[in-house]
Design an enzyme around this catalytic site. Structure first.
Site, mmCIF file in Angstrom:
data_model
loop_
_atom_site.group_PDB
_atom_site.id
_atom_site.type_symbol
_atom_site.label_atom_id
_atom_site.label_comp_id
_atom_site.label_asym_id
_atom_site.label_seq_id
_atom_site.Cartn_x
_atom_site.Cartn_y
_atom_site.Cartn_z
ATOM 1 N N HIS A 46 12.494 36.715 35.209
ATOM 2 C CA HIS A 46 11.931 38.030 34.891
ATOM 3 C C HIS A 46 13.030 39.080 34.997
ATOM 4 C CE1 HIS A 46 8.501 41.159 35.814
ATOM 5 N NE2 HIS A 46 9.347 41.592 34.908
ATOM 6 N N HIS A 81 25.143 39.270 24.424
ATOM 7 C CA HIS A 81 25.474 38.056 23.686
ATOM 8 C C HIS A 81 25.731 36.872 24.618
ATOM 9 C CE1 HIS A 81 29.754 38.178 24.817
ATOM 10 N NE2 HIS A 81 29.598 39.505 24.790
#
Length: 211
Positions: free
Chosen positions: A149, A140
């Site tokens: 990446h 979250h």
């Protein structure tokens, strides 16, 4: 989560291993993959049974006919191709594997690829051109900068910040609230307990600057 309507006919820019996975995600979503674009491979070959159509010139000639997905794993090269697509008036497709879990309140940019069994939890923000690789977890309120990446099984705790063009290696973990600077590299299996400066490589448990 914002979803963009994709052209049902798609080409994948990049025919290496990463491009194969991107094509497989598109097929799993029911899209028609016409083939691959690659500037470094001669046209006429086949990958996954799909044709290599040509390079950037082919895409320019057919830009009104197809959508494009980014099949390039290296961050700087992916950013370059994203810019090429923009110059041609194309918005790279956002591809999310059917087995991935993306919270409704997450925000995912253009050209993002979310691979099998990855998780993006509530209020995460994923900028354009990011890769969330197989099994990676974005908790979250995380923020991922453009063209970053996350490698397979990488884990970001809540409210982690990942800078643009950064790379988090296989199985690495970033503790909640920490940040990884732009273009930094977190080595495979590393555990990040403190903020990582931009443009360094960190490895180990706990992660320390190697160079």
């Amino acid at each position: 989560m914002e979803q963009k309507r994709e052209n049902p006919r798609l080409v994948v820019y990049g025919c290496g291993g990463h491009g194969k996975v991107v094509a497989d995600i598109a097929l799993a979503r029911g899209l028609r993959v016409e083939g691959f674009i690659d500037d470094g491979v001669q046209a006429g070959g086949r990958v996954l049974g799909l044709p290599i159509l040509g390079g950037a010139a082919w895409l320019e000639a057919h830009r009104s006919e197809v959508g494009v997905a980014l099949g390039i794993g290296e961050n700087h090269a992916r950013r370059r191709v994203y810019g090429l697509c923009e110059a041609l008036g194309l918005v790279p497709a956002t591809l999310i594997h059917p087995s991935a879990v993306v919270a409704a309140s997450a925000r995912v940019g253009a050209g993002v690829v979310v691979m099998a069994q990855a998780v993006i939890n509530p209020d995460a923000r994923v900028a354009d051109g990011v890769i969330i690789n197989s099994g990676a977890i974005v908790e979250h309120d995380c923020e991922l900068g453009a063209f970053a990446h996350l490698s397979p099984n990488a884990t970001l705790g809540g409210t982690v910040r990942i800078g643009a063009l950064a790379h988090v290696g296989l199985g690495a973990s970033i503790l909640p609230g920490k940040s990884v600077g732009e273009e930094a590299v977190v080595g495979a299996g590393a555990v990040v307990l403190a903020d990582v400066p931009p443009r360094v490589v960190v490895v180990g448990v706990p992660a320390r600057v190697r160079r």
